[in-house]
Design an enzyme around this catalytic site. Structure first.
Site, mmCIF file in Angstrom:
data_model
loop_
_atom_site.group_PDB
_atom_site.id
_atom_site.type_symbol
_atom_site.label_atom_id
_atom_site.label_comp_id
_atom_site.label_asym_id
_atom_site.label_seq_id
_atom_site.Cartn_x
_atom_site.Cartn_y
_atom_site.Cartn_z
ATOM 1 N N ASP A 1 -70.902 -48.358 67.865
ATOM 2 C CA ASP A 1 -69.897 -47.392 68.315
ATOM 3 C C ASP A 1 -68.502 -47.690 67.743
ATOM 4 O OD1 ASP A 1 -69.755 -44.975 69.636
ATOM 5 O OD2 ASP A 1 -69.107 -45.861 71.540
ATOM 6 N N ASP B 1 -70.381 -49.848 73.694
ATOM 7 C CA ASP B 1 -70.238 -48.752 74.642
ATOM 8 C C ASP B 1 -71.354 -48.821 75.684
ATOM 9 O OD1 ASP B 1 -69.724 -46.447 76.022
ATOM 10 O OD2 ASP B 1 -70.193 -45.068 74.367
ATOM 11 N N LYS C 1 -74.629 -46.166 80.947
ATOM 12 C CA LYS C 1 -75.744 -45.589 80.194
ATOM 13 C C LYS C 1 -77.048 -46.236 80.656
ATOM 14 C CE LYS C 1 -73.390 -44.935 75.711
ATOM 15 N NZ LYS C 1 -73.510 -43.484 75.506
ATOM 16 N N ARG D 1 -63.109 -40.198 72.896
ATOM 17 C CA ARG D 1 -62.047 -39.192 72.793
ATOM 18 C C ARG D 1 -60.770 -39.671 73.481
ATOM 19 N NH1 ARG D 1 -65.698 -34.728 75.676
ATOM 20 N NH2 ARG D 1 -67.289 -36.029 74.723
HETATM 21 N N1 BES Z 1 -70.839 -43.394 71.767
HETATM 22 C C1 BES Z 1 -71.323 -42.261 72.455
HETATM 23 C C2 BES Z 1 -71.908 -41.209 71.532
HETATM 24 C C3 BES Z 1 -73.193 -41.590 70.836
HETATM 25 C C4 BES Z 1 -74.409 -41.273 71.402
HETATM 26 C C5 BES Z 1 -73.174 -42.199 69.593
HETATM 27 C C6 BES Z 1 -75.585 -41.587 70.741
HETATM 28 C C7 BES Z 1 -74.330 -42.519 68.945
HETATM 29 C C8 BES Z 1 -75.543 -42.216 69.506
HETATM 30 C C9 BES Z 1 -70.181 -41.599 73.250
HETATM 31 O O1 BES Z 1 -69.181 -42.433 73.691
HETATM 32 C C10 BES Z 1 -70.803 -40.957 74.445
HETATM 33 O O2 BES Z 1 -71.327 -41.685 75.242
HETATM 34 N N2 BES Z 1 -70.733 -39.632 74.532
HETATM 35 C C11 BES Z 1 -71.307 -38.909 75.594
HETATM 36 C C12 BES Z 1 -70.300 -37.872 76.019
HETATM 37 C C13 BES Z 1 -70.617 -37.181 77.325
HETATM 38 C C14 BES Z 1 -70.493 -38.158 78.475
HETATM 39 C C15 BES Z 1 -69.649 -36.043 77.496
HETATM 40 C C16 BES Z 1 -72.584 -38.252 75.100
HETATM 41 O O3 BES Z 1 -72.627 -37.825 73.946
HETATM 42 O O4 BES Z 1 -73.543 -38.197 75.847
HETATM 43 ZN ZN ZN Z 2 -68.873 -44.187 72.558
HETATM 44 ZN ZN ZN Z 3 -69.603 -43.355 75.579
#
Ligand code: BES
Ligand code: ZN
Ligand code: ZN
Length: 513
Positions: free
Chosen positions: A299, A281, A288, A362
Site C-alpha cells: 500500500d 494498511d 480488514k 485519500r
Molecule cells: N489500500 C486499500 C485499497 C486496495 C485494496 C489496494 C485492494 C489494493 C488491493 C484502501 O486503503 C482501501 O482499503 N480502500 C477501501 C475503501 C473503502 C473503505 C471506501 C476499499 O477499496 O475497499
Molecule cells: Zn490503503
Molecule cells: Zn485502506
C-alpha cells in the site's frame, strides 16, 4: 544501503545479426515466418546453429502461436549453444504487438535462466513489423531484460539465489546500430529505478516502516543530488494536516512526510508527483479481514514509485522542476487510532467525517495535495495511489485507472502508458457522483455512499476537493497493477514498480527530452 536486490545485467548493441561469440541465442519470430520461412538474418543465425530450422520447428510441433517457444541446443564450431525461438504470433492482428515483444523477451530470458549463459545474443523483429520505431524497440527490450532480471532475495538465507552467484548475463541486441546506445542508456536508468521501487515495495512492513522508507528516500537524494526534506506527524499536525495526522497517529511508528526535489534549470516550470505511502494498511479500527489484509505492505507502492521516478529524473535531467511528495504512515487499529464518526480538518480548512478508517489513502493524499499546491504552486500534479479495491476489481492487473478533468493530460498519459508498457485506462471523474460524498455534519465524507457505487470514481472525486480547479491534475489508481500480475513473463511474483516509467516519461516530455 539501498534495500533493493537487483541482479544487474548489461545490455549492449551489435551491428551484426549473428554474433558467433555468444553463449546463447534468443530469436523472435512471427507466426508467418515459422510457417513460410524465416526472414534473412534470423535464418542465417538459425541455420548456422541448427542447420535446418524448419526441421527443428517440426520436431517440436512449433507452429508459431503467440507466446509459444522452442528451446533447442545448436552447435557452433563443435560447441553446444542453447537457442530459443519465441513467437510473436501475427503482429498485425495483435492489439498490442509491442507488449507481445516484451513478453517474448521475458519468455526467452526465463528459458535461459538455468543455462547461466554469459552472453545472450537477441534478435528482435523489425520495428515496422510490430508497429513501432527502432528506438522504442531498443528501449522496450532493454527495459524488459532489466525488469526480468529482478529478484527479491533480501530475506532468503542458506542455499538461496542470494548466496549463489547471481546470474548477470550480458544481453547483446543484435543487428542494431550503435547510434541507439543512447536509447539503451535511457532505458537502463528508468528500468533500474523501477527495480529500486520494486525493492522498496517488496520489503516486509516490519522493516519498511515510514522511517525506513524516508531513510531510503534520503539515500536516493544523496546519491543523485536531489533535495530531501522530511517532517514527522507532529509537525504535520502543526501545519494543519488534520487528515494526514488522523491516520498517522494510530501507529507507534510515527508518520513521516517526505519531499524530494529535482530543481532543473532556473525558471523551469514546476510539476508535482504525490504518492500514497501507507507502509501497511490494516484498515485501522474498520479492520480488514485477514485475507484482504495480506499483501497490504504494497500500500506504499505509490510513494515507492514517486521515489523511484525521482531517482531516474535526477539522472536524466529534464528542463523541469519536479517535486516528489510522499506522505508516509501505517494504518493501524490502536487506542490512539481514529474512529468511525470522527471529524477531522484538512490543511485547506475542509472538514471530513470519517465513515470508514480503511479509506485512509485519500485522507493522507488530501493534505499532501494541498501541501503540494500551497508550497510549490505546480502547473501540474499527478498523484499515484493504491487507492481502491473497486479499481482493481474493474480493471484487473493490466491497466491502472486514470482520472482527470483535463482531456489533453488524459491523452498524454494514456499514450505514454501504452508506449512504455504500463497502461492506463480513463475512468469517469464526473460531478454527478459527487453527492455520494455528502456528510450530514462535515463538508465531506471520506467514503462514498454505496447507493452511488463507483468506488474508484468517488475516491478520485474526494481527492479533487483538495486540488485547485485551475491546476492540471491527474490521479492514477494502481491498486490492481502494483503486484502479483498473472500471465506476464517478465514480472515476478511481487512488486511491479508500476507508475515509475509513466512519471519519468511525463517529466521528460514536460521538460523537452
Ligand atoms: N489500500 C486499500 C485499497 C486496495 C485494496 C489496494 C485492494 C489494493 C488491493 C484502501 O486503503 C482501501 O482499503 N480502500 C477501501 C475503501 C473503502 C473503505 C471506501 C476499499 O477499496 O475497499
Ligand atoms: Zn490503503
Ligand atoms: Zn485502506
Amino acid at each position: 544501503m539501498l534495500r533493493e536486490t537487483v541482479f544487474m545485467i548489461t545490455v549492449t548493441l551489435s551491428d551484426k545479426k549473428f554474433n558467433e561469440k555468444a553463449s546463447a541465442y534468443i530469436v523472435l519470430l512471427t507466426q508467418d515466418e515459422v510457417k513460410d520461412g524465416v526472414r534473412s538474418g534470423a535464418a542465417d543465425v538459425l541455420q548456422a546453429l541448427w542447420g535446418d530450422e524448419e526441421a527443428v520447428f517440426k520436431a517440436h510441433g512449433f507452429t508459431g502461436k503467440n507466446g509459444s517457444s522452442v528451446f533447442q541446443v545448436g552447435y557452433h564450431k563443435e560447441k553446444a549453444v542453447p537457442v530459443v525461438c519465441v513467437s510473436l504470433g501475427d503482429p498485425s492482428s495483435s492489439d498490442d504487438a509491442v507488449e507481445d515483444v516484451r513478453r517474448a523477451c521475458g519468455t526467452g530470458y526465463n528459458l535461459l535462466k538455468k543455462t547461466k549463459a554469459e552472453t545472450i545474443s537477441v534478435l528482435l523483429p523489425d520495428a515496422k513489423t510490430v508497429g513501432t520505431t527502432q528506438s522504442n524497440l531498443v528501449e522496450q527490450a532493454t527495459t524488459i531484460f532489466h525488469i526480468a532480471s529482478y529478484a527479491y532475495t533480501e530475506f532468503k538465507s542458506g542455499g538461496s539465489a542470494k548466496k549463489d552467484t547471481p546470474w548477470q548475463p550480458t544481453i547483446v541486441l543484435s543487428g542494431i546500430n550503435k547510434k541507439h546506445e543512447k536509447d539503451v542508456k535511457r532505458a537502463e536508468i528508468i528500468a533500474t529505478a523501477t527495480n529500486t521501487t520494486r525493492g522498496f515495495a517488496d520489503c516486509p512492513p516490519n522493516i519498511m516502516t515510514p522511517q525506513e522508507l524516508a531513510d531510503q528516500a534520503k539515500k536516493v537524494a544523496k546519491d543523485h543530488g536531489l533535495t530531501y526534506t522530511c517532517f514527522d506527524q507532529e509537525k504535520a499536525k502543526e501545519l494543519g494536516m488534520g487528515c494526514y495526522y488522523s491516520v498517522a497517529k494510530g501507529s507507534s511508528n510515527p508518520g513521516q512526510f517526505v519531499t524530494l526535489e529535482y530543481k532543473g534549470k532556473k525558471g523551469a516550470p514546476t510539476i508535482a508527483f504525490v504518492g500514497k505511502g501507507v507502509c501497511f494498511d490494516t484498515g485501522g479500527i474498520s479492520l480488514k479481514p485477514a485475507n484482504a489484509m495480506s499483501g497490504m505492505k504494497y500500500d506504499m507502492s505509490g510513494a515507492a514509485a514517486v521515489i523511484g521516478a525521482m531517482k531516474a529524473i535526477a539522472q536524466l535531467k529534464p528542463d523541469v522542476h519536479v517535486v516528489g511528495i510522499t506522505p508516509l504512515v501505517e494504518n493501524m487499529p490502536s487506542a490512539c487510532a481514529s474512529k468511525q464518526d470522527d471529524v477531522v480538518t484538512a490543511m485547506n480548512g475542509k472538514t471530513v467525517e470519517i465513515i470508514n478508517t480503511d479509506a485512509e489513502g485519500r485522507l493522507i493524499l488530501a493534505d499532501a495535495l494541498v501541501y503540494a499546491e500551497q508550497t510549490f504552486k505546480p502547473e501540474a500534479i499527478i498523484d499515484i495511489a493504491t487507492l481502491t479495491g473497486a479499481c482493481a476489481y474493474f480493471l484487473g492487473s493490466f491497466y491502472a485507472g486514470l482520472f482527470t478533468r483535463d482531456d489533453a493530460l488524459a491523452g498524454t498519459l494514456t499514450s505514454i502508458g501504452k508506449k512504455v508498457g504500463d497502461k492506463l485506462w480513463q475512468l469517469p471523474l464526473s460531478d454527478q457522483y459527487a453527492p455520494a460524498l455528502d456528510s450530514p455534519i462535515a463538508d465531506l465524507a471520506n467514503c462514498g455512499n454505496q447507493v452511488y457505487k463507483a468506488g474508484a470514481t468517488t475516491a478520485a472525486l474526494f481527492l479533487g476537493n483538495f486540488v485547485d480547479k485551475k491546476t492540471q491534475w491527474a490521479h492514477l489508481d494502481i491498486a490492481g497493477t502494483d503486484s502479483k500480475i498473472p500471465g506476464t513473463t517478465y514480472l515476478g511474483k511481487g512488486a511491479t514498480g508500476t507508475g515509475v516509467r509513466i512519471l519519468v516519461e511525463y517529466a521528460l516530455s514536460y521538460g523537452g527530452k
